[in-house]
Motif scaffolding. Structure first.
Motif, PDB file in Angstrom:
ATOM      1  N   SER A 140     -15.380  46.476 -15.458  1.00 40.53           N
ATOM      2  CA  SER A 140     -14.324  47.495 -16.242  1.00 40.53           C
ATOM      3  C   SER A 140     -15.299  48.221 -17.381  1.00 40.53           C
ATOM      4  CB  SER A 140     -13.276  46.682 -16.785  1.00 40.53           C
ATOM      5  OG  SER A 140     -12.387  47.694 -17.818  1.00 40.53           O
TER       6      SER A 140
ATOM      7  N   VAL B 285     -13.084  42.630 -14.985  1.00 41.86           N
ATOM      8  CA  VAL B 285     -13.772  43.195 -13.793  1.00 41.86           C
ATOM      9  C   VAL B 285     -12.680  43.875 -12.982  1.00 41.86           C
ATOM     10  CG1 VAL B 285     -14.443  42.412 -11.374  1.00 41.86           C
ATOM     11  CG2 VAL B 285     -15.193  41.188 -13.524  1.00 41.86           C
ATOM     12  N   SER B 286     -13.030  45.355 -12.507  1.00 42.68           N
ATOM     13  CA  SER B 286     -12.126  46.453 -12.047  1.00 42.68           C
ATOM     14  C   SER B 286     -11.860  46.018 -10.607  1.00 42.68           C
ATOM     15  CB  SER B 286     -12.793  47.582 -12.048  1.00 42.68           C
ATOM     16  OG  SER B 286     -12.749  48.181 -13.443  1.00 42.68           O
ATOM     17  N   ASP B 287     -12.838  45.874  -9.735  1.00 42.72           N
ATOM     18  CA  ASP B 287     -12.730  45.260  -8.454  1.00 42.72           C
ATOM     19  C   ASP B 287     -13.989  44.438  -7.897  1.00 42.72           C
ATOM     20  OD1 ASP B 287     -10.904  47.545  -7.661  1.00 42.72           O
ATOM     21  OD2 ASP B 287     -12.184  48.927  -8.806  1.00 42.72           O
ATOM     22  N   VAL B 288     -13.615  43.986  -6.745  1.00 40.21           N
ATOM     23  CA  VAL B 288     -14.606  43.248  -6.078  1.00 40.21           C
ATOM     24  C   VAL B 288     -14.582  43.210  -4.720  1.00 40.21           C
ATOM     25  CG1 VAL B 288     -15.393  40.490  -5.851  1.00 40.21           C
ATOM     26  CG2 VAL B 288     -14.255  41.269  -7.929  1.00 40.21           C
TER      27      VAL B 288
ATOM     28  N   VAL C 153     -19.477  44.197  -6.995  1.00 39.13           N
ATOM     29  CA  VAL C 153     -18.424  43.935  -8.511  1.00 39.13           C
ATOM     30  C   VAL C 153     -18.585  45.153  -9.135  1.00 39.13           C
ATOM     31  CG1 VAL C 153     -18.086  42.677 -10.366  1.00 39.13           C
ATOM     32  CG2 VAL C 153     -18.799  41.378  -8.166  1.00 39.13           C
TER      33      VAL C 153
ATOM     34  N   LYS D 271     -12.466  36.337  -8.764  1.00 41.08           N
ATOM     35  CA  LYS D 271     -10.969  36.670  -8.552  1.00 41.08           C
ATOM     36  C   LYS D 271     -10.355  36.392  -9.917  1.00 41.08           C
ATOM     37  CE  LYS D 271     -10.784  35.207  -3.870  1.00 41.08           C
ATOM     38  NZ  LYS D 271     -10.149  34.148  -2.705  1.00 41.08           N
TER      39      LYS D 271
ATOM     40  N   GLN E  25     -11.135  39.279 -12.382  1.00 38.78           N
ATOM     41  CA  GLN E  25     -10.321  40.636 -12.015  1.00 38.78           C
ATOM     42  C   GLN E  25      -8.973  40.890 -12.355  1.00 38.78           C
ATOM     43  OE1 GLN E  25      -8.073  41.639  -9.172  1.00 38.78           O
ATOM     44  NE2 GLN E  25      -8.483  43.652  -9.607  1.00 38.78           N
TER      45      GLN E  25
END
Length: 260
Positions: free
Chosen positions: A158, A143-146, A155, A122, A125
């Motif tokens: 980026s 990190v773009s998305d989780v 995960v 978290k 991101q």
């Protein structure tokens, strides 16, 4: 360790791929390793709603950060994510069991480890980094998305992670050593030694800022620094160190001497 062309690796990163390295190697940008971006501190973390400048060893680089403070446990997670994505597009989704991921990066197979991992993902991101040099200004995310599903997490790194590696003569670390190190000053100093030639002594006050351990009194910082450096001598990561007149000199061992 088999020879890997640095130029080929950087070319791959420039095309959005995470370079394929030796299976026992972790890689990261030295400017970030030699800074307080991933602090050596533990425990409570400040949340920076507004951008703050991060102390860094490299005087040609200025770092700025927005988000919840990152520490060495967060870097452990990011290094593992990059390792899993080696040889492929940075943005390609990663699927994994959280418990297996924890084991792979040297943590216990436990619900508490899974919770720590969730919290790190978290933070990564939400994290935003701005890097400024004489040549350019760059804004990074890690990190773009989780997605958290029961027993299976996803995960997306980026794409800027590949760009970051392409823009840097990245530092290589021994996976087993980095993951065996305790998150904190021990892991920070190991990474620092790998990322820097250590040709000149460092001011203690500068070193304290770069680690992020600014809550220590000067003498207390010197005490913990000596303890961790002594451990690096015992493990063979450095040959020796000397602290006097407000400076610390680190002499690297032959195996740690190469800076990528």
């Amino acid at each position: 360790m088999s020879h890997i062309s640095l130029q080929n690796a950087m070319n791959e990163a420039a095309e959005g791929f995470i370079p394929k390295m030796h299976r026992d190697t972790l890689m990261f940008a030295p400017a970030l390793l030699k800074s307080a971006l991933f602090k050596a501190s533990k425990g409570s973390r400040l949340v920076h709603e507004k951008e703050v400048e991060v102390p860094t060893h490299n005087k040609r680089v200025r770092l700025f950060y927005t988000g919840e403070e990152l520490q060495q446990d967060d870097l452990r997670v990011l290094l593992m994510l990059i390792k899993m994505r080696e040889g492929s597009l940075a943005t390609r989704v990663l699927h994994f069991s959280p418990r297996e991921f924890c084991i792979a990066m040297g943590r216990a197979d436990s619900s508490s480890s899974v919770q720590v991992l969730r919290d790190s993902l978290k933070r990564l991101q939400r994290a935003r980094v701005r890097l400024v040099t004489l040549e350019k200004e760059a804004l990074y995310s890690f990190v773009s998305d989780v997605e958290f599903e029961r027993g299976r997490w996803s995960v997306w790194l980026s794409e800027r992670v590949a760009t970051m590696l392409a823009d840097s003569t990245f530092t290589c670390m021994v996976k087993a050593v980095r993951f065996a190190a305790k998150d904190g000053l021990e892991s920070w100093l190991y990474s620092f030694v790998k990322a820097d030639a250590c040709f000149v002594p460092f001011k203690l006050e500068d070193m304290q800022e770069w680690t992020g351990l600014t809550g220590y009194a000067g003498k207390e910082f010197v005490r913990v620094l000596k303890k961790v450096l002594s451990g690096l001598v015992e493990s063979g990561e450095i040959d020796s160190f000397d602290i006097k007149v407000g400076k610390v000199r680190i002499t690297k061992s032959a195996t740690a001497a190469e800076v990528h």
